[in-house]
Scaffold this motif. Structure first.
Motif, PDB file in Angstrom:
ATOM      1  N   PRO A  50       0.826  -1.216   0.000  1.00 24.77           N
ATOM      2  CA  PRO A  50       0.000   0.000   0.000  1.00 24.77           C
ATOM      3  C   PRO A  50       0.856   1.261   0.000  1.00 24.77           C
ATOM      4  O   PRO A  50       1.731   1.443   0.851  1.00 24.77           O
ATOM      5  CB  PRO A  50      -0.814  -0.129   1.291  1.00 24.77           C
ATOM      6  N   GLY A  51       0.605   2.147  -0.956  1.00 26.38           N
ATOM      7  CA  GLY A  51       1.344   3.390  -1.068  1.00 26.38           C
ATOM      8  C   GLY A  51       2.805   3.222  -1.430  1.00 26.38           C
ATOM      9  O   GLY A  51       3.569   4.186  -1.337  1.00 26.38           O
ATOM     10  N   GLY A  52       3.236   2.024  -1.856  1.00 25.18           N
ATOM     11  CA  GLY A  52       4.638   1.756  -2.147  1.00 25.18           C
ATOM     12  C   GLY A  52       4.993   2.021  -3.598  1.00 25.18           C
ATOM     13  O   GLY A  52       4.137   2.231  -4.455  1.00 25.18           O
ATOM     14  N   THR A  53       6.299   1.998  -3.851  1.00 27.36           N
ATOM     15  CA  THR A  53       6.838   2.240  -5.187  1.00 27.36           C
ATOM     16  C   THR A  53       7.903   1.195  -5.490  1.00 27.36           C
ATOM     17  O   THR A  53       8.747   0.900  -4.646  1.00 27.36           O
ATOM     18  CB  THR A  53       7.447   3.645  -5.299  1.00 27.36           C
ATOM     19  N   GLU A  54       7.856   0.632  -6.692  1.00 25.65           N
ATOM     20  CA  GLU A  54       8.858  -0.324  -7.162  1.00 25.65           C
ATOM     21  C   GLU A  54       9.454   0.196  -8.462  1.00 25.65           C
ATOM     22  O   GLU A  54       8.721   0.610  -9.355  1.00 25.65           O
ATOM     23  CB  GLU A  54       8.236  -1.710  -7.387  1.00 25.65           C
ATOM     24  N   CYS A  55      10.810   0.177  -8.552  1.00 25.43           N
ATOM     25  CA  CYS A  55      11.508   0.684  -9.724  1.00 25.43           C
ATOM     26  C   CYS A  55      12.421  -0.393 -10.310  1.00 25.43           C
ATOM     27  O   CYS A  55      12.951  -1.233  -9.567  1.00 25.43           O
ATOM     28  CB  CYS A  55      12.326   1.930  -9.383  1.00 25.43           C
ATOM     29  N   PHE A  56      12.592  -0.331 -11.635  1.00 22.54           N
ATOM     30  CA  PHE A  56      13.443  -1.271 -12.358  1.00 22.54           C
ATOM     31  C   PHE A  56      14.276  -0.496 -13.359  1.00 22.54           C
ATOM     32  O   PHE A  56      13.898   0.592 -13.801  1.00 22.54           O
ATOM     33  CB  PHE A  56      12.592  -2.334 -13.084  1.00 22.54           C
ATOM     34  N   TRP A  57      15.415  -1.086 -13.726  1.00 24.00           N
ATOM     35  CA  TRP A  57      16.315  -0.453 -14.682  1.00 24.00           C
ATOM     36  C   TRP A  57      16.571  -1.419 -15.832  1.00 24.00           C
ATOM     37  O   TRP A  57      16.865  -2.596 -15.613  1.00 24.00           O
ATOM     38  CB  TRP A  57      17.637  -0.075 -14.016  1.00 24.00           C
ATOM     39  N   GLN A  58      16.460  -0.914 -17.050  1.00 22.49           N
ATOM     40  CA  GLN A  58      16.671  -1.709 -18.255  1.00 22.49           C
ATOM     41  C   GLN A  58      17.696  -1.014 -19.142  1.00 22.49           C
ATOM     42  O   GLN A  58      17.554   0.160 -19.464  1.00 22.49           O
ATOM     43  CB  GLN A  58      15.351  -1.887 -19.009  1.00 22.49           C
ATOM     44  N   PHE A  59      18.737  -1.765 -19.521  1.00 26.14           N
ATOM     45  CA  PHE A  59      19.763  -1.200 -20.389  1.00 26.14           C
ATOM     46  C   PHE A  59      19.293  -1.221 -21.842  1.00 26.14           C
ATOM     47  O   PHE A  59      18.659  -2.174 -22.289  1.00 26.14           O
ATOM     48  CB  PHE A  59      21.060  -1.998 -20.261  1.00 26.14           C
ATOM     49  N   ALA A  60      19.599  -0.147 -22.564  1.00 25.36           N
ATOM     50  CA  ALA A  60      19.215  -0.056 -23.975  1.00 25.36           C
ATOM     51  C   ALA A  60      20.220   0.817 -24.702  1.00 25.36           C
ATOM     52  O   ALA A  60      20.753   1.783 -24.148  1.00 25.36           O
ATOM     53  CB  ALA A  60      17.816   0.531 -24.124  1.00 25.36           C
ATOM     54  N   HIS A  61      20.481   0.459 -25.966  1.00 24.65           N
ATOM     55  CA  HIS A  61      21.312   1.282 -26.828  1.00 24.65           C
ATOM     56  C   HIS A  61      20.468   2.405 -27.436  1.00 24.65           C
ATOM     57  O   HIS A  61      19.237   2.355 -27.419  1.00 24.65           O
ATOM     58  CB  HIS A  61      21.942   0.438 -27.932  1.00 24.65           C
ATOM     59  N   GLN A  62      21.131   3.389 -27.987  1.00 27.41           N
ATOM     60  CA  GLN A  62      20.433   4.559 -28.497  1.00 27.41           C
ATOM     61  C   GLN A  62      19.746   4.298 -29.831  1.00 27.41           C
ATOM     62  O   GLN A  62      19.060   5.172 -30.344  1.00 27.41           O
ATOM     63  CB  GLN A  62      21.411   5.722 -28.645  1.00 27.41           C
ATOM     64  N   THR A  63      19.902   3.145 -30.389  1.00 32.41           N
ATOM     65  CA  THR A  63      19.273   2.828 -31.679  1.00 32.41           C
ATOM     66  C   THR A  63      18.152   1.817 -31.529  1.00 32.41           C
ATOM     67  O   THR A  63      17.784   1.164 -32.503  1.00 32.41           O
ATOM     68  CB  THR A  63      20.336   2.276 -32.644  1.00 32.41           C
ATOM     69  N   GLY A  64      17.619   1.661 -30.337  1.00 32.57           N
ATOM     70  CA  GLY A  64      16.596   0.648 -30.096  1.00 32.57           C
ATOM     71  C   GLY A  64      15.207   1.243 -29.938  1.00 32.57           C
ATOM     72  O   GLY A  64      14.988   2.457 -30.036  1.00 32.57           O
ATOM     73  N   TYR A  65      14.270   0.363 -29.693  1.00 37.45           N
ATOM     74  CA  TYR A  65      12.871   0.727 -29.463  1.00 37.45           C
ATOM     75  C   TYR A  65      12.443   0.099 -28.143  1.00 37.45           C
ATOM     76  O   TYR A  65      12.442  -1.121 -28.000  1.00 37.45           O
ATOM     77  CB  TYR A  65      11.987   0.248 -30.606  1.00 37.45           C
ATOM     78  N   PHE A  66      12.095   0.939 -27.180  1.00 42.59           N
ATOM     79  CA  PHE A  66      11.760   0.489 -25.830  1.00 42.59           C
ATOM     80  C   PHE A  66      10.247   0.309 -25.718  1.00 42.59           C
ATOM     81  O   PHE A  66       9.473   1.147 -26.177  1.00 42.59           O
ATOM     82  CB  PHE A  66      12.229   1.529 -24.810  1.00 42.59           C
TER      83      PHE A  66
END
Length: 240
Positions: A50-66
């Motif tokens: 309740p009221g919490g936050t979850e964060c994630f990190w994803q590596f990507a090159h500058q020529t990709g599509y996220f």
């Protein structure tokens, strides 16, 4: 113009050109071990308090599509609000896009290389947890899928055609996998909703049945008291 000045001008021009065309590739670190970048795609479910936050990190090159898609599958607790807030930030920490709904998508082209941050905030539920299914990652089209700094070898027309066909098939399979994950996401949400309604109907039917049985017993008890005739004795007789 002297040869010395001409050579200095070429060096400065070369530095400016290389600075403009330089990619934002992160350094692998001062040690011998390379930088851990993880996989290109993920799909899993997570429980947000309740009221919490979850964060994630994803590596990507500058020529990709996220791509980033999510769906709230169920709620646990007193609150039943299934809305969550999703945000995406670039490697510099600037906000790219937001989404506040039961399900949503955030798609964008990666303009720089680095770790992109994805966050989910359960700000609408202060008394209940939510289970969210996530599907995010990055894909590349064309020859940019190979990010190693190696020169491509000269291939003949037959091998080039095979490579192009294989790349197209791989991209189509990847998009089919994305649609499959989205369908599975909806299927799990519908399953939890059906299971919740099933439990609700069972508990409510049981409670109503108990109330009906208890009402019948009480009615029978009070009706029986109305026809209860006291016994008479020589010392205890009913009054006229």
């Amino acid at each position: 113009m002297s040869p010395l000045l001409f050579g200095a001008g070429l060096v400065v021009l070369n530095l400016v050109t290389s600075a403009r065309s330089q990619k934002t590739e992160p350094l692998s670190g001062s040690g011998d071990q390379p930088l851990f970048r993880g996989a290109d795609r993920y799909d899993f479910a997570i429980m947000i308090p309740p009221g919490g936050t979850e964060c994630f990190w994803q590596f990507a090159h500058q020529t990709g599509y996220f791509y980033f898609s999510y769906e709230v599958q169920r709620t646990v607790g007193m609150s039943h609000d299934r809305h969550v807030a999703a945000t995406a930030h670039n490697p510099q920490g600037f906000l790219i896009d937001t989404s506040q709904d039961v399900r949503g998508q955030i798609n964008f082209s990666t303009q720089e290389t680095g770790f992109y941050q994805l966050c989910l905030n359960n700000q609408h539920n202060h008394f209940g947890s939510v289970q969210v299914y996530l599907n995010f990652g990055v894909f590349y089209e064309g020859p940019e899928t190979d990010h190693k700094q190696k020169e491509r070898k000269q291939l003949n027309d037959t091998l080039d055609a095979i490579e192009d066909s294989t790349q197209k098939v791989q991209n189509n399979i990847f998009h089919m996998w994305r649609y499959y994950n989205f369908a599975r996401m909806r299927k799990m949400a519908d399953f939890f909703l059906t299971h919740s309604n099933y439990n609700y109907v069972n508990w409510w039917s049981t409670a109503q049945s108990l109330v009906i049985i208890l009402s019948g017993i009480l009615q029978l008890y009070f009706l029986k008291r109305l026809f209860n005739v006291p016994t008479t004795t020589d010392t205890k007789k009913p009054r006229c």
